[in-house]
Write an enzyme that holds these catalytic residues in place. Sequence first.
Site, PDB file in Angstrom:
ATOM      1  NE  ARG A  62      -4.155  -1.496  -0.198  1.00  0.00           N
ATOM      2  CZ  ARG A  62      -5.350  -1.389   0.395  1.00  0.00           C
ATOM      3  NH1 ARG A  62      -5.618  -0.375   1.151  1.00  0.00           N
ATOM      4  NH2 ARG A  62      -6.256  -2.307   0.194  1.00  0.00           N
ATOM      5  NE  ARG A  96      -6.678   5.203   1.894  1.00  0.00           N
ATOM      6  CZ  ARG A  96      -7.583   4.492   2.560  1.00  0.00           C
ATOM      7  NH1 ARG A  96      -8.749   5.006   2.812  1.00  0.00           N
ATOM      8  NH2 ARG A  96      -7.294   3.282   2.986  1.00  0.00           N
ATOM      9  NE  ARG A 143      -9.317   8.721  -5.393  1.00  0.00           N
ATOM     10  CZ  ARG A 143      -9.917   8.204  -4.342  1.00  0.00           C
ATOM     11  NH1 ARG A 143      -9.255   7.391  -3.574  1.00  0.00           N
ATOM     12  NH2 ARG A 143     -11.172   8.462  -4.067  1.00  0.00           N
ATOM     13  CG  ASP A 168      -8.625  -2.931  -5.138  1.00  0.00           C
ATOM     14  OD1 ASP A 168      -8.164  -2.310  -4.161  1.00  0.00           O
ATOM     15  OD2 ASP A 168      -9.438  -3.866  -5.033  1.00  0.00           O
ATOM     16  CE1 TYR A 188     -13.783  -7.068   0.128  1.00  0.00           C
ATOM     17  CE2 TYR A 188     -11.788  -8.222  -0.528  1.00  0.00           C
ATOM     18  CZ  TYR A 188     -12.422  -7.270   0.245  1.00  0.00           C
ATOM     19  OH  TYR A 188     -11.710  -6.530   1.143  1.00  0.00           O
TER      20      TYR A 188
HETATM   21  O1  CP3 Z   1       0.077  -1.690  -2.509  1.00  0.00           O
HETATM   22  C1  CP3 Z   1      -0.137  -0.728  -3.269  1.00  0.00           C
HETATM   23  O2  CP3 Z   1       0.202   0.439  -2.991  1.00  0.00           O
HETATM   24  C2  CP3 Z   1      -0.743  -0.990  -4.622  1.00  0.00           C
HETATM   25  C3  CP3 Z   1      -2.125  -0.709  -4.706  1.00  0.00           C
HETATM   26  C4  CP3 Z   1      -3.136  -1.612  -3.999  1.00  0.00           C
HETATM   27  C5  CP3 Z   1      -4.427  -1.128  -3.650  1.00  0.00           C
HETATM   28  N1  CP3 Z   1      -5.152  -2.181  -3.184  1.00  0.00           N
HETATM   29  C6  CP3 Z   1      -4.891   0.254  -3.859  1.00  0.00           C
HETATM   30  C7  CP3 Z   1      -6.051   0.708  -3.085  1.00  0.00           C
HETATM   31  C8  CP3 Z   1      -3.086  -2.962  -3.638  1.00  0.00           C
HETATM   32  C9  CP3 Z   1      -1.935  -3.939  -3.728  1.00  0.00           C
HETATM   33  C10 CP3 Z   1      -4.372  -3.324  -3.140  1.00  0.00           C
HETATM   34  C11 CP3 Z   1      -4.729  -4.690  -2.719  1.00  0.00           C
HETATM   35  C12 CP3 Z   1      -5.993  -4.897  -2.005  1.00  0.00           C
HETATM   36  N2  CP3 Z   1      -7.215  -4.317  -2.224  1.00  0.00           N
HETATM   37  C13 CP3 Z   1      -6.149  -5.879  -1.017  1.00  0.00           C
HETATM   38  C14 CP3 Z   1      -5.064  -6.821  -0.551  1.00  0.00           C
HETATM   39  C15 CP3 Z   1      -4.142  -6.179   0.429  1.00  0.00           C
HETATM   40  C16 CP3 Z   1      -4.685  -6.044   1.814  1.00  0.00           C
HETATM   41  O3  CP3 Z   1      -4.765  -4.878   2.271  1.00  0.00           O
HETATM   42  O4  CP3 Z   1      -4.956  -7.051   2.465  1.00  0.00           O
HETATM   43  C17 CP3 Z   1      -7.491  -5.847  -0.571  1.00  0.00           C
HETATM   44  C18 CP3 Z   1      -8.102  -6.693   0.506  1.00  0.00           C
HETATM   45  C19 CP3 Z   1      -8.150  -4.854  -1.364  1.00  0.00           C
HETATM   46  C20 CP3 Z   1      -9.594  -4.463  -1.293  1.00  0.00           C
HETATM   47  C21 CP3 Z   1      -9.713  -3.034  -0.945  1.00  0.00           C
HETATM   48  N3  CP3 Z   1      -9.582  -2.018  -1.871  1.00  0.00           N
HETATM   49  C22 CP3 Z   1      -9.860  -2.437   0.342  1.00  0.00           C
HETATM   50  C23 CP3 Z   1     -10.044  -3.198   1.640  1.00  0.00           C
HETATM   51  C24 CP3 Z   1      -9.810  -1.033   0.161  1.00  0.00           C
HETATM   52  C25 CP3 Z   1      -9.774   0.050   1.226  1.00  0.00           C
HETATM   53  C26 CP3 Z   1     -11.081   0.725   1.447  1.00  0.00           C
HETATM   54  C27 CP3 Z   1     -10.869   1.999   2.293  1.00  0.00           C
HETATM   55  O5  CP3 Z   1     -11.075   3.085   1.765  1.00  0.00           O
HETATM   56  O6  CP3 Z   1     -10.472   1.867   3.464  1.00  0.00           O
HETATM   57  C28 CP3 Z   1      -9.655  -0.819  -1.212  1.00  0.00           C
HETATM   58  C29 CP3 Z   1      -9.513   0.482  -1.880  1.00  0.00           C
HETATM   59  C30 CP3 Z   1      -8.103   0.846  -2.212  1.00  0.00           C
HETATM   60  N4  CP3 Z   1      -7.235   0.056  -2.942  1.00  0.00           N
HETATM   61  C31 CP3 Z   1      -7.447   2.059  -1.892  1.00  0.00           C
HETATM   62  C32 CP3 Z   1      -6.164   1.984  -2.451  1.00  0.00           C
HETATM   63  C33 CP3 Z   1      -5.113   3.051  -2.459  1.00  0.00           C
HETATM   64  C34 CP3 Z   1      -8.069   3.212  -1.123  1.00  0.00           C
HETATM   65  C35 CP3 Z   1      -8.870   4.039  -2.068  1.00  0.00           C
HETATM   66  C36 CP3 Z   1      -8.534   5.500  -1.870  1.00  0.00           C
HETATM   67  O7  CP3 Z   1      -9.130   6.130  -0.993  1.00  0.00           O
HETATM   68  O8  CP3 Z   1      -7.687   6.027  -2.616  1.00  0.00           O
END
Ligand code: CP3
Length: 363
Positions: free
Chosen positions: A43, A47, A56, A92, A169
Site C-alpha cells: 500500500r 493515501r 484523488r 486493486d 468478496y
Molecule cells: O500496494 C499498493 O500500494 C498498490 C495498490 C493496492 C491497492 N489495493 C490500492 C487501493 C493494492 C496492492 C491493493 C490490494 C488490495 N485491495 C487488497 C489486498 C491487500 C490487503 O490490504 O490485504 C485488498 C483486501 C483490497 C480491497 C480493498 N480495496 C480495500 C479493503 C480497500 C480500502 C477501502 C478503504 O477506503 O479503506 C480498497 C480500496 C483501495 N485500494 C485504496 C487503495 C489506495 C483506497 C482508495 C482511496 O481512498 O484512494
Amino acid sequence: MKPAAATAAGETTAEAPPMSGRQRLLAAARREAVDTTPVWFMRQAGRSLPDYRALRERYDFLTVAKTPELAARATLMPVDRLGVDGAVLFADIMLPLEGMGVPFEIRPGVGPVIADPVRTEADVARLRVVDADEGTPYVLDALRLLKRELGERAALLGFSGAPFTLACYLIEGRSSREYPKTKTMLYGAPELWHRLMETLTEVVIRYLRGQIAAGADAVQLFDSWLGLLDRVTYETHVLPYTTRIFAALQGLAPTIHFSTGTVALIDAIAASGSDLVSVDWRLPLDEAWAHLGPTQGIQGNLDPTLLLAPFDVVAAASRDILDQAGGRPGHIFNLGHGILPETNPDTLRRVVDLVHGQDGAAR
Ligand code: CP3
C-alpha cells in the site's frame, strides 16, 4: 548482472558498484547475494502520500486504476519519494472481476462493494474466464508504460487477489468480519465452492501471466483473509488452487504469497510453492523462516501500526527484523500488512534509509 564483489547482505568491497533497486530486489527473490536488503511497502502507492491525495481530488479511485497514465503516475510516486526497491502497480485486487462479468465499486472508507454477489450455481456458471488482455487491458498497458519509465530504479511488481480472498468478496459482496456467507458455501456446498475456486484459479493464472508478459518483474498473490481458516480446511479447500497458480508461473517470474494472521497455517502456506512467503509481525521473522522450504525466501514483517510510534521505536523494531534475517539471502523487507493512511511519509523514507544502511548507524 550483479556486482562480482557482493557477498552477503551489507558486505561488499569498496569497488563494488551499488546494485540498482531492481537488481537488489530480484537478487533477493532468487536468494542470491545483495549489497543491502531490498525494501518496499504494501500500500505504498496510496493515501499516505500527499501527491496521491492531490491526484484523488481530481479523479476517483477506479478512474486512476483504469487509466494507464494515471496508474503509472501513482505507482511511481513512492519510488520517487521513498526510494523503495519495488514499484507495486497501482491497481486493486478487484479489477479482474469486471472481466468475469461482476461489476463492483470501491466505496471510500468501506472498500469493494458488489451489488449482485455470487451465491448460487447459476451465479457461478455465469462467471466468464477471460485473458488479461481482454478483461483488464488497462492493467497491461500501465505495466508496459511503467516498464519504460522505471528503468532499473525499482523492480516492477504485479499482483492479484488469491482465489480465496476474491471468493470472499464475490460471495459476501463487501468486507466483513467473519465472512459467514463465504463459509456457508465452503462448508455447505463444497462442490459449488470447488467450481468457483477452479474458475477463479484459471482467471488468476491468466491475469498474472498477462502481467508478467507485459513487464512485471515479480508478482504477489494477496490472500488477505486466509486467517479465517483452520489448517485442514485451508489444505482441502484452498491450498490446491494456490499451489496450481504458483506451479503455472514457475520459471516466468518470482512469486510472493501474502497473507496475514496465519501463524497456524504457515507450514501449509509454505507448501504452496511460492518463491517467497510474505509474513506478518505475529511471529518473529527468524521463527517464521524456520517453517519455510529450503528454496524459499521471506518478505516482512514490520507491524504497520508501529510506524505511528516515535522514530526510535520504529528504528529499533526495523533493526530487530534485520538482525533476525542475519544477512541470509532471500529477505525482502516489508510490512506485515498495508501502510495505514495516517502514516507520515518521512517515517517511511527513514525506514528505507535504515534498511539500506544509509542512516549512518552501525549494524
Ligand atoms: O500496494 C499498493 O500500494 C498498490 C495498490 C493496492 C491497492 N489495493 C490500492 C487501493 C493494492 C496492492 C491493493 C490490494 C488490495 N485491495 C487488497 C489486498 C491487500 C490487503 O490490504 O490485504 C485488498 C483486501 C483490497 C480491497 C480493498 N480495496 C480495500 C479493503 C480497500 C480500502 C477501502 C478503504 O477506503 O479503506 C480498497 C480500496 C483501495 N485500494 C485504496 C487503495 C489506495 C483506497 C482508495 C482511496 O481512498 O484512494
